[in-house]
Design a protein around this motif. Structure first.
Motif, PDB file in Angstrom:
ATOM      1  N   LEU A   1       0.844  -1.194   0.000  1.00  0.00           N
ATOM      2  CA  LEU A   1       0.000   0.000   0.000  1.00  0.00           C
ATOM      3  C   LEU A   1       0.879   1.245   0.000  1.00  0.00           C
ATOM      4  O   LEU A   1       1.940   1.265   0.618  1.00  0.00           O
ATOM      5  CB  LEU A   1      -0.883   0.048   1.253  1.00  0.00           C
ATOM      6  N   SER A   2       0.395   2.270  -0.678  1.00  0.00           N
ATOM      7  CA  SER A   2       1.117   3.535  -0.636  1.00  0.00           C
ATOM      8  C   SER A   2       0.917   4.165   0.745  1.00  0.00           C
ATOM      9  O   SER A   2       0.035   3.746   1.507  1.00  0.00           O
ATOM     10  CB  SER A   2       0.581   4.479  -1.709  1.00  0.00           C
ATOM     11  N   THR A   3       1.707   5.167   1.045  1.00  0.00           N
ATOM     12  CA  THR A   3       1.593   5.829   2.346  1.00  0.00           C
ATOM     13  C   THR A   3       0.185   6.393   2.530  1.00  0.00           C
ATOM     14  O   THR A   3      -0.426   6.243   3.591  1.00  0.00           O
ATOM     15  CB  THR A   3       2.630   6.971   2.454  1.00  0.00           C
ATOM     16  N   ASP A   4      -0.324   7.046   1.484  1.00  0.00           N
ATOM     17  CA  ASP A   4      -1.658   7.648   1.583  1.00  0.00           C
ATOM     18  C   ASP A   4      -2.721   6.595   1.859  1.00  0.00           C
ATOM     19  O   ASP A   4      -3.600   6.771   2.706  1.00  0.00           O
ATOM     20  CB  ASP A   4      -2.008   8.379   0.275  1.00  0.00           C
ATOM     21  N   ALA A   5      -2.641   5.500   1.112  1.00  0.00           N
ATOM     22  CA  ALA A   5      -3.655   4.451   1.264  1.00  0.00           C
ATOM     23  C   ALA A   5      -3.547   3.815   2.648  1.00  0.00           C
ATOM     24  O   ALA A   5      -4.562   3.518   3.288  1.00  0.00           O
ATOM     25  CB  ALA A   5      -3.490   3.406   0.172  1.00  0.00           C
ATOM     26  N   ALA A   6      -2.302   3.601   3.114  1.00  0.00           N
ATOM     27  CA  ALA A   6      -2.111   3.000   4.434  1.00  0.00           C
ATOM     28  C   ALA A   6      -2.644   3.918   5.526  1.00  0.00           C
ATOM     29  O   ALA A   6      -3.300   3.479   6.472  1.00  0.00           O
ATOM     30  CB  ALA A   6      -0.628   2.717   4.655  1.00  0.00           C
TER      31      ALA A   6
ATOM     32  N   ALA B   1      -7.258   4.666 -10.272  1.00  0.00           N
ATOM     33  CA  ALA B   1      -6.515   4.252 -11.464  1.00  0.00           C
ATOM     34  C   ALA B   1      -5.523   3.137 -11.167  1.00  0.00           C
ATOM     35  O   ALA B   1      -5.273   2.275 -11.996  1.00  0.00           O
ATOM     36  CB  ALA B   1      -5.797   5.452 -12.068  1.00  0.00           C
ATOM     37  N   ARG B   2      -4.951   3.133  -9.939  1.00  0.00           N
ATOM     38  CA  ARG B   2      -3.970   2.091  -9.607  1.00  0.00           C
ATOM     39  C   ARG B   2      -4.664   0.895  -8.972  1.00  0.00           C
ATOM     40  O   ARG B   2      -5.598   1.059  -8.167  1.00  0.00           O
ATOM     41  CB  ARG B   2      -2.906   2.654  -8.671  1.00  0.00           C
TER      42      ARG B   2
ATOM     43  N   GLN C   1     -12.236   4.049 -23.608  1.00  0.00           N
ATOM     44  CA  GLN C   1     -13.455   3.489 -23.030  1.00  0.00           C
ATOM     45  C   GLN C   1     -13.169   2.208 -22.244  1.00  0.00           C
ATOM     46  O   GLN C   1     -13.773   1.962 -21.207  1.00  0.00           O
ATOM     47  CB  GLN C   1     -14.449   3.199 -24.136  1.00  0.00           C
ATOM     48  N   SER C   2     -12.207   1.412 -22.742  1.00  0.00           N
ATOM     49  CA  SER C   2     -11.894   0.158 -22.047  1.00  0.00           C
ATOM     50  C   SER C   2     -11.365   0.447 -20.635  1.00  0.00           C
ATOM     51  O   SER C   2     -11.688  -0.240 -19.676  1.00  0.00           O
ATOM     52  CB  SER C   2     -10.846  -0.631 -22.834  1.00  0.00           C
ATOM     53  N   ARG C   3     -10.564   1.502 -20.531  1.00  0.00           N
ATOM     54  CA  ARG C   3      -9.997   1.890 -19.240  1.00  0.00           C
ATOM     55  C   ARG C   3     -11.122   2.367 -18.306  1.00  0.00           C
ATOM     56  O   ARG C   3     -11.144   2.052 -17.120  1.00  0.00           O
ATOM     57  CB  ARG C   3      -8.980   3.007 -19.480  1.00  0.00           C
ATOM     58  N   LEU C   4     -12.032   3.112 -18.895  1.00  0.00           N
ATOM     59  CA  LEU C   4     -13.171   3.630 -18.131  1.00  0.00           C
ATOM     60  C   LEU C   4     -14.016   2.466 -17.595  1.00  0.00           C
ATOM     61  O   LEU C   4     -14.428   2.449 -16.434  1.00  0.00           O
ATOM     62  CB  LEU C   4     -13.997   4.514 -19.060  1.00  0.00           C
ATOM     63  N   GLN C   5     -14.220   1.489 -18.470  1.00  0.00           N
ATOM     64  CA  GLN C   5     -15.020   0.335 -18.053  1.00  0.00           C
ATOM     65  C   GLN C   5     -14.320  -0.455 -16.952  1.00  0.00           C
ATOM     66  O   GLN C   5     -14.956  -0.984 -16.051  1.00  0.00           O
ATOM     67  CB  GLN C   5     -15.323  -0.563 -19.254  1.00  0.00           C
ATOM     68  N   GLU C   6     -12.998  -0.494 -17.050  1.00  0.00           N
ATOM     69  CA  GLU C   6     -12.210  -1.202 -16.046  1.00  0.00           C
ATOM     70  C   GLU C   6     -12.390  -0.557 -14.665  1.00  0.00           C
ATOM     71  O   GLU C   6     -12.443  -1.229 -13.639  1.00  0.00           O
ATOM     72  CB  GLU C   6     -10.726  -1.134 -16.457  1.00  0.00           C
TER      73      GLU C   6
ATOM     74  N   GLU D   1      -8.444  -1.862  -2.682  1.00  0.00           N
ATOM     75  CA  GLU D   1      -8.724  -1.497  -1.296  1.00  0.00           C
ATOM     76  C   GLU D   1     -10.045  -0.729  -1.186  1.00  0.00           C
ATOM     77  O   GLU D   1     -10.857  -0.976  -0.291  1.00  0.00           O
ATOM     78  CB  GLU D   1      -7.563  -0.659  -0.750  1.00  0.00           C
ATOM     79  N   TYR D   2     -10.232   0.183  -2.126  1.00  0.00           N
ATOM     80  CA  TYR D   2     -11.467   0.983  -2.143  1.00  0.00           C
ATOM     81  C   TYR D   2     -12.673   0.050  -2.311  1.00  0.00           C
ATOM     82  O   TYR D   2     -13.668   0.168  -1.599  1.00  0.00           O
ATOM     83  CB  TYR D   2     -11.378   1.974  -3.307  1.00  0.00           C
ATOM     84  N   MET D   3     -12.542  -0.880  -3.235  1.00  0.00           N
ATOM     85  CA  MET D   3     -13.642  -1.807  -3.499  1.00  0.00           C
ATOM     86  C   MET D   3     -13.896  -2.716  -2.294  1.00  0.00           C
ATOM     87  O   MET D   3     -15.038  -3.058  -1.995  1.00  0.00           O
ATOM     88  CB  MET D   3     -13.339  -2.697  -4.716  1.00  0.00           C
ATOM     89  N   ARG D   4     -12.814  -3.089  -1.624  1.00  0.00           N
ATOM     90  CA  ARG D   4     -12.969  -3.970  -0.475  1.00  0.00           C
ATOM     91  C   ARG D   4     -13.743  -3.270   0.647  1.00  0.00           C
ATOM     92  O   ARG D   4     -14.639  -3.839   1.251  1.00  0.00           O
ATOM     93  CB  ARG D   4     -11.588  -4.418   0.023  1.00  0.00           C
ATOM     94  N   LEU D   5     -13.386  -2.011   0.879  1.00  0.00           N
ATOM     95  CA  LEU D   5     -14.096  -1.255   1.911  1.00  0.00           C
ATOM     96  C   LEU D   5     -15.571  -1.121   1.546  1.00  0.00           C
ATOM     97  O   LEU D   5     -16.455  -1.243   2.389  1.00  0.00           O
ATOM     98  CB  LEU D   5     -13.482   0.139   2.073  1.00  0.00           C
ATOM     99  N   LEU D   6     -15.794  -0.912   0.270  1.00  0.00           N
ATOM    100  CA  LEU D   6     -17.176  -0.748  -0.200  1.00  0.00           C
ATOM    101  C   LEU D   6     -17.948  -2.056  -0.080  1.00  0.00           C
ATOM    102  O   LEU D   6     -19.117  -2.078   0.325  1.00  0.00           O
ATOM    103  CB  LEU D   6     -17.137  -0.266  -1.658  1.00  0.00           C
ATOM    104  N   SER D   7     -17.277  -3.148  -0.401  1.00  0.00           N
ATOM    105  CA  SER D   7     -17.980  -4.436  -0.401  1.00  0.00           C
ATOM    106  C   SER D   7     -18.334  -4.890   1.022  1.00  0.00           C
ATOM    107  O   SER D   7     -19.142  -5.793   1.195  1.00  0.00           O
ATOM    108  CB  SER D   7     -17.146  -5.500  -1.112  1.00  0.00           C
ATOM    109  N   GLU D   8     -17.715  -4.261   2.038  1.00  0.00           N
ATOM    110  CA  GLU D   8     -18.051  -4.630   3.418  1.00  0.00           C
ATOM    111  C   GLU D   8     -19.401  -4.065   3.849  1.00  0.00           C
ATOM    112  O   GLU D   8     -19.950  -4.455   4.870  1.00  0.00           O
ATOM    113  CB  GLU D   8     -16.963  -4.109   4.364  1.00  0.00           C
ATOM    114  N   LEU D   9     -19.898  -3.139   3.063  1.00  0.00           N
ATOM    115  CA  LEU D   9     -21.181  -2.514   3.401  1.00  0.00           C
ATOM    116  C   LEU D   9     -22.314  -3.484   3.018  1.00  0.00           C
ATOM    117  O   LEU D   9     -22.264  -4.105   1.965  1.00  0.00           O
ATOM    118  CB  LEU D   9     -21.293  -1.218   2.587  1.00  0.00           C
TER     119      LEU D   9
END
Lengths: 121, 404
Positions: B96-101, B246-247, B282-287, B253-261
């Protein structure tokens, strides 16, 4: 002959209204937004104010409120082409704010002239 | 100084079992020369003692289990957690980056405080968070070795700090105050209601977009839980910068926190993707959008007003598009009128609902409603609230109602 103040941000509409009002033998002042309109109104004390509702830099309802507070006897005509929202139109709100008449855009010249008459004549 | 207590004694004699996902003691990140360790420390146990009167031995055992469970829920594969001191847990993050940690630690401490004292009193339980780099050759599976490495890291850091004593140094050493959150009402003129609220965070000093986005997510999920429990069907807008997702690691991590709801609470969230790079494929956007879309009510996008087409967004399942009229504080209202009209046309051609934020005058609010914006927000509509409360009837009459 009465003095009529026209407030509208659309030049084409403003020019057309000025022409209609002059044809009915009135003198005309014009402003392109509410702030300018309010200043002209306080300076020249017109007999009638015709104002659009949706305008930048002080829109119509605020302008009507201010003019009505400053000059209780002036006749105010509100005009708008904005849609009705949830059963309430901008023109209804304009009447509540102090407009004496309301004209829905697009209008015929006779409609506009009729809306001026009670005070203008 | 932390106040020691019975909670402490028991913890010392009964070492904390390791999390189930305890990895091998191999370095967390072999590409870096250090590990990143997050230290969570209870600064004052008195609020717990005040709340849980009676047998402190039993209470401390319960709290101990609860803290451990909360931390373990947030451990990713490769993460390690130890209790290095009685009132202190250390998590070593893998990748994890410092910010994310930092954001993750703050989320964990908030959850711990909420679990112990409840949502309303969570702020009364002070838990200090500190991120420290430790050498990569530290045996992170060994709690004692980790504790020693942390002490050394703290000493090193203290040596780098200027000597305390002068008022400016005292001020510099103080922890920044936590962010405050507010909820901006989004007016739906066509329906004459306000039933959506956009979450905003205010920080004393400007954080990274990642810190901001994780903090907003934590606040919004808390509100969504509350609304779910109260049976309310309000919608909460959650802004998130494109670069924050994007990373892969941060997105995961963001998705994991969200999926706990819980699922019903997730359906109250609408994610607003901001700061989209121009010409993003568009492929990146969909990702980016695809995974979030599965966990929320909708994903919308905030765009610069100069965009000429939003077809690619429509194809990427973006449900609405919006602009921030307050972005350019110097713009004349006439030019904002033109921007609104143009943007509504662009959204209308793609048959996407449009929203406008930053509506600061009645002129702009009236013009936005007249142009056909589906949602309008800003101080001219209603001031932000400290939390979303209820569906509010709001039409033209309310918009023009004289205000103090």
């Amino acid at each position: 002959v009465s003095l009529v103040l026209v407030i509208d941000d659309e030049l084409a509409m403003r020019t057309m209204i000025e022409r209609i009002v002059r044809m009915d033998r009135h003198e005309v002042l014009s402003a392109s937004d509410g702030n300018q309109g309010l200043a002209l109104c306080l300076a020249h004390q017109p007999d009638v104010v015709i104002t659009d509702i949706i305008m930048p830099d002080r829109e119509g309802i605020e302008t009507i409120r201010e003019i009505r507070a400053a000059q209780p006897s002036v006749r105010i005509v509100a005009m708008s082409g904005a849609p009705t929202l949830n059963g309430v139109s901008f023109l209804e709100i304009a009447r509540q704010a102090g407009a004496d008449a309301a004209v829905q855009k697009p209008f015929r010249p006779a409609e506009l002239i009729a809306s001026l008459r009670p005070a203008a004549n | 100084m932390p106040r020691e207590s019975g909670l402490v004694t028991r913890a010392v004699t009964t070492p904390t079992p390791r999390p189930k996902r305890q990895p091998s003691p191999a370095p967390v990140s072999e590409s870096t020369s250090r590990h990143l360790a997050g230290r969570l420390q209870f600064l004052d146990l008195q609020p717990i003692k005040d709340r849980y009167k009676g047998d402190w031995e039993q209470t401390s055992a319960r709290i101990d289990r609860l803290v451990r469970m909360r931390i373990e829920r947030h451990l990713a594969p490769g993460d390690v957690c130890h209790r290095v001191r009685p009132t202190e847990h250390v998590i070593v993050f893998a990748g994890l980056s410092t910010d994310a940690a930092q954001a993750k630690c703050e989320l964990i401490t908030r959850e711990i405080a909420q679990a112990i004292l409840g949502d309303s009193d969570a702020d009364e339980l002070p838990i200090d968070v500190k991120l420290l780099p430790i050498p990569a050759d530290t045996n992170i599976a060994d709690a004692d070795a980790l504790g020693r490495a942390l002490s050394k890291a703290e000493q090193d850091e203290a040596q780098k700090q200027p000597h305390v004593g002068s008022p400016e140094n005292v001020a510099n050493c103080a922890d920044p105050p936590p962010p405050t959150f507010s909820y901006e009402p989004m007016w739906r003129p066509g329906r004459g209601v306000i039933c959506s609220y956009r979450c905003r965070a205010s920080f004393e000093s400007e954080p990274s977009s990642l810190q901001r986005d994780f903090a907003v997510l934590a606040a919004a999920t808390k509100q969504a839980r509350r609304l779910m429990l109260e049976g309310r069907t309000l919608v909460i807008g959650v802004p998130v910068a494109f670069e924050s997702l994007a990373r892969y690691n941060e997105r995961r991590e963001y998705m994991r926190l969200l999926s706990e709801l819980p699922q019903p609470a997730r359906k109250l969230l609408v994610f607003e993707l901001g700061a989209l790079p121009e010409g993003v494929p568009q492929s990146r956007l969909q990702e980016i959008v695809g995974p979030i879309r599965q966990h929320c009510r909708a994903v919308i996008a905030e765009l610069p007003s100069r965009v000429t087409t939003v077809k690619n967004l429509q194809d990427a399942a973006i449900a609405a598009v919006g602009i921030d009229l307050g972005a350019d504080e110097c713009a004349a209202e006439q030019s904002l009128f033109e921007q609104m009209a143009r943007f509504c046309g662009v959204a209308g051609r793609a048959r996407l609902p449009a929203y406008a934020r930053g509506v600061s005058t009645l002129s702009l609010a009236a013009a936005a409603a007249s142009n056909g914006f589906d949602y309008i927000a800003g101080t001219a509509v209603m001031m932000p609230l400290d939390e979303p409360r209820r569906i509010v009837r709001f039409g033209l009459t309310e918009l023009y109602r004289p205000r103090a």
